[in-house]
Each structure stands twice: as C-alpha cells, then as structure tokens.
Design a protein around this motif. Structure first.
Motif, PDB file in Angstrom:
ATOM      1  N   GLU A   1      -4.830   3.223  -0.783  1.00 36.15           N
ATOM      2  CA  GLU A   1      -3.880   2.538  -1.656  1.00 36.15           C
ATOM      3  C   GLU A   1      -2.742   1.942  -0.832  1.00 36.15           C
ATOM      4  O   GLU A   1      -2.262   0.838  -1.111  1.00 36.15           O
ATOM      5  N   ALA A   2      -2.315   2.660   0.207  1.00 34.69           N
ATOM      6  CA  ALA A   2      -1.226   2.172   1.057  1.00 34.69           C
ATOM      7  C   ALA A   2      -1.607   0.863   1.747  1.00 34.69           C
ATOM      8  O   ALA A   2      -0.818  -0.096   1.767  1.00 34.69           O
ATOM      9  N   VAL A   3      -2.802   0.807   2.324  1.00 33.07           N
ATOM     10  CA  VAL A   3      -3.246  -0.412   3.014  1.00 33.07           C
ATOM     11  C   VAL A   3      -3.270  -1.593   2.048  1.00 33.07           C
ATOM     12  O   VAL A   3      -2.841  -2.706   2.385  1.00 33.07           O
ATOM     13  N   THR A   4      -3.749  -1.351   0.828  1.00 34.95           N
ATOM     14  CA  THR A   4      -3.785  -2.414  -0.173  1.00 34.95           C
ATOM     15  C   THR A   4      -2.378  -2.896  -0.526  1.00 34.95           C
ATOM     16  O   THR A   4      -2.113  -4.100  -0.570  1.00 34.95           O
ATOM     17  N   LEU A   5      -1.464  -1.959  -0.757  1.00 36.19           N
ATOM     18  CA  LEU A   5      -0.100  -2.328  -1.126  1.00 36.19           C
ATOM     19  C   LEU A   5       0.616  -3.075  -0.006  1.00 36.19           C
ATOM     20  O   LEU A   5       1.355  -4.035  -0.261  1.00 36.19           O
ATOM     21  N   ILE A   6       0.395  -2.651   1.230  1.00 33.21           N
ATOM     22  CA  ILE A   6       1.042  -3.331   2.354  1.00 33.21           C
ATOM     23  C   ILE A   6       0.581  -4.777   2.441  1.00 33.21           C
ATOM     24  O   ILE A   6       1.364  -5.678   2.735  1.00 33.21           O
ATOM     25  N   GLY A   7      -0.700  -4.999   2.158  1.00 31.61           N
ATOM     26  CA  GLY A   7      -1.210  -6.367   2.162  1.00 31.61           C
ATOM     27  C   GLY A   7      -0.664  -7.210   1.027  1.00 31.61           C
ATOM     28  O   GLY A   7      -0.483  -8.423   1.173  1.00 31.61           O
ATOM     29  N   GLU A   8      -0.376  -6.573  -0.118  1.00 32.02           N
ATOM     30  CA  GLU A   8       0.070  -7.308  -1.301  1.00 32.02           C
ATOM     31  C   GLU A   8       1.580  -7.473  -1.371  1.00 32.02           C
ATOM     32  O   GLU A   8       2.084  -8.525  -1.757  1.00 32.02           O
ATOM     33  N   ARG A   9       2.301  -6.429  -1.007  1.00 33.21           N
ATOM     34  CA  ARG A   9       3.750  -6.405  -1.244  1.00 33.21           C
ATOM     35  C   ARG A   9       4.610  -6.627   0.005  1.00 33.21           C
ATOM     36  O   ARG A   9       5.774  -6.989  -0.097  1.00 33.21           O
ATOM     37  N   ILE A  10       4.073  -6.378   1.175  1.00 30.52           N
ATOM     38  CA  ILE A  10       4.785  -6.501   2.453  1.00 30.52           C
ATOM     39  C   ILE A  10       6.137  -5.799   2.375  1.00 30.52           C
ATOM     40  O   ILE A  10       7.196  -6.430   2.289  1.00 30.52           O
ATOM     41  N   PRO A  11       6.160  -4.470   2.403  1.00 28.33           N
ATOM     42  CA  PRO A  11       7.433  -3.739   2.354  1.00 28.33           C
ATOM     43  C   PRO A  11       8.230  -3.937   3.637  1.00 28.33           C
ATOM     44  O   PRO A  11       7.710  -4.419   4.653  1.00 28.33           O
ATOM     45  N   ASP A  12       9.511  -3.552   3.587  1.00 24.17           N
ATOM     46  CA  ASP A  12      10.359  -3.654   4.773  1.00 24.17           C
ATOM     47  C   ASP A  12      10.139  -2.480   5.720  1.00 24.17           C
ATOM     48  O   ASP A  12      10.461  -2.574   6.909  1.00 24.17           O
ATOM     49  N   LEU A  13       9.611  -1.372   5.194  1.00 23.56           N
ATOM     50  CA  LEU A  13       9.338  -0.190   6.013  1.00 23.56           C
ATOM     51  C   LEU A  13       8.360   0.702   5.257  1.00 23.56           C
ATOM     52  O   LEU A  13       8.374   0.727   4.018  1.00 23.56           O
ATOM     53  N   VAL A  14       7.548   1.432   6.000  1.00 24.66           N
ATOM     54  CA  VAL A  14       6.583   2.366   5.407  1.00 24.66           C
ATOM     55  C   VAL A  14       6.914   3.774   5.882  1.00 24.66           C
ATOM     56  O   VAL A  14       7.024   4.022   7.082  1.00 24.66           O
ATOM     57  N   ILE A  15       7.096   4.694   4.935  1.00 25.34           N
ATOM     58  CA  ILE A  15       7.196   6.119   5.238  1.00 25.34           C
ATOM     59  C   ILE A  15       5.810   6.700   4.998  1.00 25.34           C
ATOM     60  O   ILE A  15       5.312   6.681   3.872  1.00 25.34           O
ATOM     61  N   LEU A  16       5.179   7.201   6.053  1.00 24.10           N
ATOM     62  CA  LEU A  16       3.742   7.456   6.025  1.00 24.10           C
ATOM     63  C   LEU A  16       3.416   8.886   6.456  1.00 24.10           C
ATOM     64  O   LEU A  16       3.694   9.280   7.591  1.00 24.10           O
ATOM     65  N   ASP A  17       2.825   9.651   5.547  1.00 22.32           N
ATOM     66  CA  ASP A  17       2.373  11.002   5.880  1.00 22.32           C
ATOM     67  C   ASP A  17       1.137  10.913   6.776  1.00 22.32           C
ATOM     68  O   ASP A  17       0.262  10.064   6.563  1.00 22.32           O
ATOM     69  N   ILE A  18       1.074  11.788   7.779  1.00 18.29           N
ATOM     70  CA  ILE A  18      -0.084  11.771   8.674  1.00 18.29           C
ATOM     71  C   ILE A  18      -1.293  12.422   8.022  1.00 18.29           C
ATOM     72  O   ILE A  18      -2.403  11.878   8.046  1.00 18.29           O
ATOM     73  N   ASN A  19      -1.118  13.594   7.420  1.00 11.98           N
ATOM     74  CA  ASN A  19      -2.248  14.352   6.888  1.00 11.98           C
ATOM     75  C   ASN A  19      -2.491  14.029   5.418  1.00 11.98           C
ATOM     76  O   ASN A  19      -1.805  14.531   4.537  1.00 11.98           O
TER      77      ASN A  19
END
Length: 235
Positions: free
Chosen positions: A37-55
């Motif tokens: 879902e994150a990859v899809t949203l980044i492609g659609e919305r282009i946020p200014d920053l991503v806070i991303l859990d590793i696990n």
C-alpha cells in the motif's frame, strides 16, 4: 503549505500515535498499513517524507525503500526495533535518511521529521557566489536544485547524502569528525551512531564510483572525513 507525511506501519496503534503527534506539529498525514500500500501511495500522492517501519508482513520496509529509491528521492525515516542494528544500517545504505528505534518518543519522531524537512527546504550558503553552486574540480553541487554532478553527469542523492556532501564541499580541506557531520545534519544533541555516518559516506562513494569517481571523499583515520581532490582518475 502544510507538508504531507506518509506513515507506514502494520500496527494501527503506532500509526494513530504518530498521526496525532505529527498533526499537533502542523503536518498533514496519510497512512499505509503495509509495504505494498505504501508503494502505491507514494506513486500517487508523492508525500514530502515517509516514516517507514522496517518489520512488516507482505513487503518489509527495506524492500519498500529499494523500490522507492529506484524512482524517487523522497526522504525516508525508518522505524526499527532495538535488535535490528543490521537492518538499520542496511536501511541507511539503501537510501534511508535517518531512523528511530522502537519503543520511541513521538516527540523524537516529530523532531527528526522536522529536521529532515528543514534540510530538504534549506538553501545552502552560496560559497562561491555563483548562483548557488559549489564547484571543486569534477564535482559540482547545484544547491538550489539539490543536484550533484560529476564531470557534468548527474549523481542522484538522497537529502541526507546531499547535505553530507555539501557540508564537506563547503569547506574543502577541513576535516569533519562524525559528530560535526551529525550536528550539521540534525543539530546538536541528536543520538546518531558513527556507523550511520559511515553508511552515508559509503553510499556517496559507491554512487560516485559508479560514474568513475574515486577521489570524492578522503578518510582521515581517527579524525573523520574531508572532501577529496575530486579529480578524474589518473589525473
């Protein structure tokens, strides 16, 4: 305009906690519960920053970072567990800008988020008075466009990598200890390990080596790092 932060974690409680803290700081947020879902949203919305859990299940944060870095320089702040030092270092080497260890203080996450956003928005000092550029032999930094070039060839860098290189290039000949580099990235008082800085330096060297540059950064054992001669190989 408010900045938009994408919060990616499979734990809805953590997402809710961060969304609340970021909202209080005046930041807009969007959420993703897994990597796909994150990859899809980044492609659609282009946020200014991503806070991303590793696990995360299905697609972990490291794989998300790999996919995002193939097409985007959006800043990434990793969330990681205390026993995931290898993953944290790998995350930085893949192009992450910073990380926070779980369990974390929401205030620390907000502070690190704002520090990365400030770096992305900052205009570096015009060292040579040449329209916001630093030039040193084969290396050119376009400070306003956040572009790095070697012998005219673009070298894509993350925000943290660019800021690190800009720090070294702004004072050729000066040796920066790791603490001094950390202070310029985050401000005094941030707890970042030496290994994180070393990972960013390795990233820079690897990216420039790919375009034939092997004189970018010098290591001064026991002291720190300095800008290298930035000359063509064999010069």
């Amino acid at each position: 305009m408010p900045r938009t932060i994408l919060v990616v974690d499979d734990d809805p409680h953590i997402r809710q906690l961060l969304v609340f803290a970021l909202g209080k700081a005046g930041l807009d947020t969007i959420e993703a519960g897994d990597g796909e879902e994150a990859v899809t949203l980044i492609g659609e919305r282009i946020p200014d920053l991503v806070i991303l859990d590793i696990n995360m299940p299905r697609m972990d944060g490291l794989e998300v970072c790999r996919r995002v870095r193939a097409t985007s320089g959006v800043p990434i702040l990793f969330l990681s567990s205390r026993d995931d030092e290898i993953d944290r270092v790998l995350g930085i080497e893949l192009g992450g800008d910073d990380y926070v260890v779980k369990p974390f203080s929401p205030r620390e996450v907000v502070a690190r988020t704002q520090a990365i956003l400030r770096r992305a928005a900052a205009k570096a000092p015009d060292v040579q008075g040449c329209g916001g550029r630093i030039a040193h032999n084969c290396l050119t930094l376009d400070l306003e466009g956040w572009r790095a070039l070697w012998d005219g060839q673009d070298v894509p860098l993350t925000v943290t990598e660019f800021t690190t290189l800009r720090t070294l290039a702004s004072w050729p000949g000066k040796v920066f200890g790791r603490d001094a580099i950390i202070d310029r990235l985050h401000g005094p008082g941030f707890a970042v390990t030496d290994r994180t800085i070393d990972s960013h330096i390795r990233n820079l060297r690897a990216k420039f080596a790919a375009v034939g540059a092997d004189t970018l950064i010098e290591t001064r054992p026991g002291i720190g790092y300095a800008l290298g001669s930035c000359e063509r190989s064999g010069s």
